[in-house]
Design a protein around this motif. Sequence first.
Motif, PDB file in Angstrom:
ATOM      1  N   LEU A   1      -3.577  -0.328   4.596  1.00 42.30           N
ATOM      2  CA  LEU A   1      -2.806   0.610   3.774  1.00 42.30           C
ATOM      3  C   LEU A   1      -1.350   0.188   3.646  1.00 42.30           C
ATOM      4  CD1 LEU A   1      -2.812   3.417   2.291  1.00 42.30           C
ATOM      5  CD2 LEU A   1      -1.935   4.352   4.441  1.00 42.30           C
ATOM      6  N   ALA A   2      -0.747  -0.212   4.755  1.00 42.83           N
ATOM      7  CA  ALA A   2       0.695  -0.473   4.733  1.00 42.83           C
ATOM      8  C   ALA A   2       1.065  -1.614   5.673  1.00 42.83           C
ATOM      9  CB  ALA A   2       1.463   0.801   5.109  1.00 42.83           C
ATOM     10  N   PRO A   3       0.642  -2.848   5.342  1.00 40.22           N
ATOM     11  CA  PRO A   3       1.079  -3.981   6.161  1.00 40.22           C
ATOM     12  C   PRO A   3       2.593  -4.118   6.139  1.00 40.22           C
ATOM     13  CG  PRO A   3       0.034  -4.727   4.127  1.00 40.22           C
ATOM     14  CD  PRO A   3      -0.202  -3.266   4.219  1.00 40.22           C
ATOM     15  N   GLU A   4       3.192  -3.734   5.034  1.00 40.30           N
ATOM     16  CA  GLU A   4       4.617  -3.458   4.946  1.00 40.30           C
ATOM     17  C   GLU A   4       4.747  -2.281   3.994  1.00 40.30           C
ATOM     18  OE1 GLU A   4       3.075  -6.015   2.076  1.00 40.30           O
ATOM     19  OE2 GLU A   4       3.675  -6.868   4.000  1.00 40.30           O
ATOM     20  N   LEU A   5       5.938  -1.704   3.897  1.00 40.80           N
ATOM     21  CA  LEU A   5       6.105  -0.518   3.055  1.00 40.80           C
ATOM     22  C   LEU A   5       6.077  -0.919   1.584  1.00 40.80           C
ATOM     23  CD1 LEU A   5       8.743   1.610   4.998  1.00 40.80           C
ATOM     24  CD2 LEU A   5       6.285   1.999   4.766  1.00 40.80           C
ATOM     25  N   ASP A   6       4.937  -0.722   0.958  1.00 37.94           N
ATOM     26  CA  ASP A   6       4.720  -1.083  -0.434  1.00 37.94           C
ATOM     27  C   ASP A   6       4.128   0.126  -1.151  1.00 37.94           C
ATOM     28  OD1 ASP A   6       3.985  -2.039  -2.885  1.00 37.94           O
ATOM     29  OD2 ASP A   6       2.734  -3.676  -2.154  1.00 37.94           O
ATOM     30  N   PRO A   7       4.933   0.891  -1.881  1.00 40.54           N
ATOM     31  CA  PRO A   7       4.420   2.077  -2.562  1.00 40.54           C
ATOM     32  C   PRO A   7       3.244   1.775  -3.486  1.00 40.54           C
ATOM     33  CG  PRO A   7       6.812   2.064  -2.620  1.00 40.54           C
ATOM     34  CD  PRO A   7       6.393   0.730  -2.071  1.00 40.54           C
ATOM     35  N   GLY A   8       3.279   0.628  -4.153  1.00 36.38           N
ATOM     36  CA  GLY A   8       2.193   0.276  -5.061  1.00 36.38           C
ATOM     37  C   GLY A   8       0.866   0.135  -4.341  1.00 36.38           C
ATOM     38  N   ARG A   9       0.909  -0.423  -3.142  1.00 39.24           N
ATOM     39  CA  ARG A   9      -0.330  -0.596  -2.365  1.00 39.24           C
ATOM     40  C   ARG A   9      -0.892   0.767  -1.961  1.00 39.24           C
ATOM     41  NH1 ARG A   9      -2.132  -5.273   0.297  1.00 39.24           N
ATOM     42  NH2 ARG A   9      -3.666  -4.890   1.940  1.00 39.24           N
ATOM     43  N   VAL A  10      -0.016   1.654  -1.514  1.00 37.68           N
ATOM     44  CA  VAL A  10      -0.465   2.997  -1.134  1.00 37.68           C
ATOM     45  C   VAL A  10      -1.026   3.730  -2.347  1.00 37.68           C
ATOM     46  CG1 VAL A  10       0.256   5.218  -0.174  1.00 37.68           C
ATOM     47  CG2 VAL A  10       1.190   3.093   0.777  1.00 37.68           C
ATOM     48  N   GLU A  11      -0.366   3.588  -3.491  1.00 33.27           N
ATOM     49  CA  GLU A  11      -0.852   4.224  -4.719  1.00 33.27           C
ATOM     50  C   GLU A  11      -2.237   3.716  -5.095  1.00 33.27           C
ATOM     51  OE1 GLU A  11       2.239   3.363  -7.495  1.00 33.27           O
ATOM     52  OE2 GLU A  11       3.350   5.206  -7.055  1.00 33.27           O
ATOM     53  N   GLY A  12      -2.501   2.423  -4.873  1.00 25.15           N
ATOM     54  CA  GLY A  12      -3.811   1.875  -5.187  1.00 25.15           C
ATOM     55  C   GLY A  12      -4.919   2.528  -4.373  1.00 25.15           C
ATOM     56  N   HIS A  13      -4.667   2.739  -3.098  1.00 25.81           N
ATOM     57  CA  HIS A  13      -5.659   3.398  -2.254  1.00 25.81           C
ATOM     58  C   HIS A  13      -5.793   4.871  -2.630  1.00 25.81           C
ATOM     59  CE1 HIS A  13      -6.678   0.163   0.571  1.00 25.81           C
ATOM     60  NE2 HIS A  13      -5.427  -0.236   0.412  1.00 25.81           N
ATOM     61  N   ALA A  14      -4.670   5.504  -2.950  1.00 26.30           N
ATOM     62  CA  ALA A  14      -4.723   6.910  -3.354  1.00 26.30           C
ATOM     63  C   ALA A  14      -5.521   7.071  -4.639  1.00 26.30           C
ATOM     64  CB  ALA A  14      -3.303   7.455  -3.537  1.00 26.30           C
ATOM     65  N   ALA A  15      -5.372   6.135  -5.567  1.00 29.41           N
ATOM     66  CA  ALA A  15      -6.094   6.225  -6.840  1.00 29.41           C
ATOM     67  C   ALA A  15      -7.599   6.185  -6.617  1.00 29.41           C
ATOM     68  CB  ALA A  15      -5.668   5.087  -7.766  1.00 29.41           C
ATOM     69  N   VAL A  16      -8.055   5.375  -5.676  1.00 33.40           N
ATOM     70  CA  VAL A  16      -9.483   5.302  -5.384  1.00 33.40           C
ATOM     71  C   VAL A  16      -9.959   6.598  -4.737  1.00 33.40           C
ATOM     72  CG1 VAL A  16     -11.164   4.211  -3.843  1.00 33.40           C
ATOM     73  CG2 VAL A  16      -9.713   2.811  -5.324  1.00 33.40           C
ATOM     74  N   VAL A  17      -9.188   7.130  -3.804  1.00 32.10           N
ATOM     75  CA  VAL A  17      -9.563   8.399  -3.168  1.00 32.10           C
ATOM     76  C   VAL A  17      -9.675   9.499  -4.226  1.00 32.10           C
ATOM     77  CG1 VAL A  17      -8.797  10.197  -1.562  1.00 32.10           C
ATOM     78  CG2 VAL A  17      -8.602   7.781  -0.923  1.00 32.10           C
ATOM     79  N   GLU A  18      -8.718   9.556  -5.137  1.00 36.44           N
ATOM     80  CA  GLU A  18      -8.760  10.564  -6.195  1.00 36.44           C
ATOM     81  C   GLU A  18      -9.963  10.351  -7.112  1.00 36.44           C
ATOM     82  OE1 GLU A  18      -4.831   9.994  -7.793  1.00 36.44           O
ATOM     83  OE2 GLU A  18      -4.124  11.849  -6.862  1.00 36.44           O
ATOM     84  N   SER A  19     -10.276   9.096  -7.418  1.00 34.89           N
ATOM     85  CA  SER A  19     -11.428   8.800  -8.262  1.00 34.89           C
ATOM     86  C   SER A  19     -12.717   9.266  -7.601  1.00 34.89           C
ATOM     87  CB  SER A  19     -11.491   7.298  -8.556  1.00 34.89           C
ATOM     88  OG  SER A  19     -12.652   6.966  -9.287  1.00 34.89           O
ATOM     89  N   LEU A  20     -12.853   9.028  -6.307  1.00 37.00           N
ATOM     90  CA  LEU A  20     -14.047   9.464  -5.585  1.00 37.00           C
ATOM     91  C   LEU A  20     -14.150  10.995  -5.591  1.00 37.00           C
ATOM     92  CD1 LEU A  20     -13.955   7.014  -2.545  1.00 37.00           C
ATOM     93  CD2 LEU A  20     -15.513   6.934  -4.509  1.00 37.00           C
ATOM     94  N   ALA A  21     -13.019  11.666  -5.450  1.00 39.22           N
ATOM     95  CA  ALA A  21     -13.028  13.134  -5.494  1.00 39.22           C
ATOM     96  C   ALA A  21     -13.483  13.624  -6.863  1.00 39.22           C
ATOM     97  CB  ALA A  21     -11.647  13.674  -5.149  1.00 39.22           C
ATOM     98  N   ARG A  22     -13.020  12.987  -7.917  1.00 42.87           N
ATOM     99  CA  ARG A  22     -13.439  13.385  -9.268  1.00 42.87           C
ATOM    100  C   ARG A  22     -14.931  13.166  -9.472  1.00 42.87           C
ATOM    101  NH1 ARG A  22      -8.525  10.859 -10.721  1.00 42.87           N
ATOM    102  NH2 ARG A  22      -9.634   8.940 -11.308  1.00 42.87           N
ATOM    103  N   GLU A  23     -15.494  12.194  -8.755  1.00 47.90           N
ATOM    104  CA  GLU A  23     -16.926  11.924  -8.854  1.00 47.90           C
ATOM    105  C   GLU A  23     -17.752  12.916  -8.035  1.00 47.90           C
ATOM    106  OE1 GLU A  23     -18.722   9.772 -10.572  1.00 47.90           O
ATOM    107  OE2 GLU A  23     -17.062   8.761 -11.586  1.00 47.90           O
ATOM    108  N   GLY A  24     -17.070  13.822  -7.359  1.00 55.50           N
ATOM    109  CA  GLY A  24     -17.777  14.853  -6.615  1.00 55.50           C
ATOM    110  C   GLY A  24     -17.891  14.628  -5.125  1.00 55.50           C
ATOM    111  N   CYS A  25     -17.269  13.584  -4.609  1.00 52.64           N
ATOM    112  CA  CYS A  25     -17.326  13.325  -3.168  1.00 52.64           C
ATOM    113  C   CYS A  25     -16.423  14.298  -2.415  1.00 52.64           C
ATOM    114  CB  CYS A  25     -16.892  11.898  -2.858  1.00 52.64           C
ATOM    115  SG  CYS A  25     -17.988  10.624  -3.508  1.00 52.64           S
ATOM    116  N   GLU A  26     -16.906  14.790  -1.287  1.00 50.93           N
ATOM    117  CA  GLU A  26     -16.080  15.550  -0.349  1.00 50.93           C
ATOM    118  C   GLU A  26     -15.528  14.546   0.652  1.00 50.93           C
ATOM    119  OE1 GLU A  26     -18.766  18.395   1.289  1.00 50.93           O
ATOM    120  OE2 GLU A  26     -18.712  19.668  -0.493  1.00 50.93           O
TER     121      GLU A  26
END
Length: 239
Positions: A12-37
Amino acid sequence: MRVVISIGGSVLAPELDPGRVEGHAAVVESLAREGCELGVVVGGGGVAREYIGAARELGANEVQLDQIGIDVTRINARLLIAALGPGVDPKVAENYEAAGDSIRRGDISVMGGVMPGQTTDAVAAALAEYVSADLLVYATSANGVYDSDPKTNPDAVKFDEMTPSELVDIVAPMSRDAGSSAPVDLLATKLIERAGMRTIVLDGNDPDRVEAAVLHGDHDGTDVIPEGSSGEPSYWAQR
């Protein structure tokens, strides 16, 4: 489909990179939209090791060092929460009950460490068992489980599939080595074995790999399939 995703701090954060964190957040949000808890457990990574190293030189004991590591995992969890939308519980869950309540409400729950002596690998496995998750995914810096450390043994063999008991047998000798190379720690493997938890260990540096694994079972990591399991989860068969 109820899923727990463990994201290593070095992923997630090998160094402080907002773009990297956003990439992981985007996938989590996508999974939630697909109905995953979803429950997400975040590790401390290199930042935690730096703080722990400094504190050790200052004379901190092992429990204090663990507490520092837990604090860093929770800061990383806050980073991920900041990148997620309104569907996330804004509080970092500090125990399994709080995380489970959030997941059952339909919120994404994010947590870090819980108690000294327990890594976030084990936290993720315990949370998955607590909420009766259908799938546990470890997004690590390794691309699966090997029979030895591929960094030091060029002949190391990667497992495409294995049972939880085989995972315990592979990880146990690795965990006794200083600077353990095991992709998942021993306590986590024993919890996976106890729960009979379907688990995937994969390289999570590209978060899209996590999405493909959760939604379709497509990945090039290691599938940990409980003994007596009848094929793929029904969720994948329906897609």
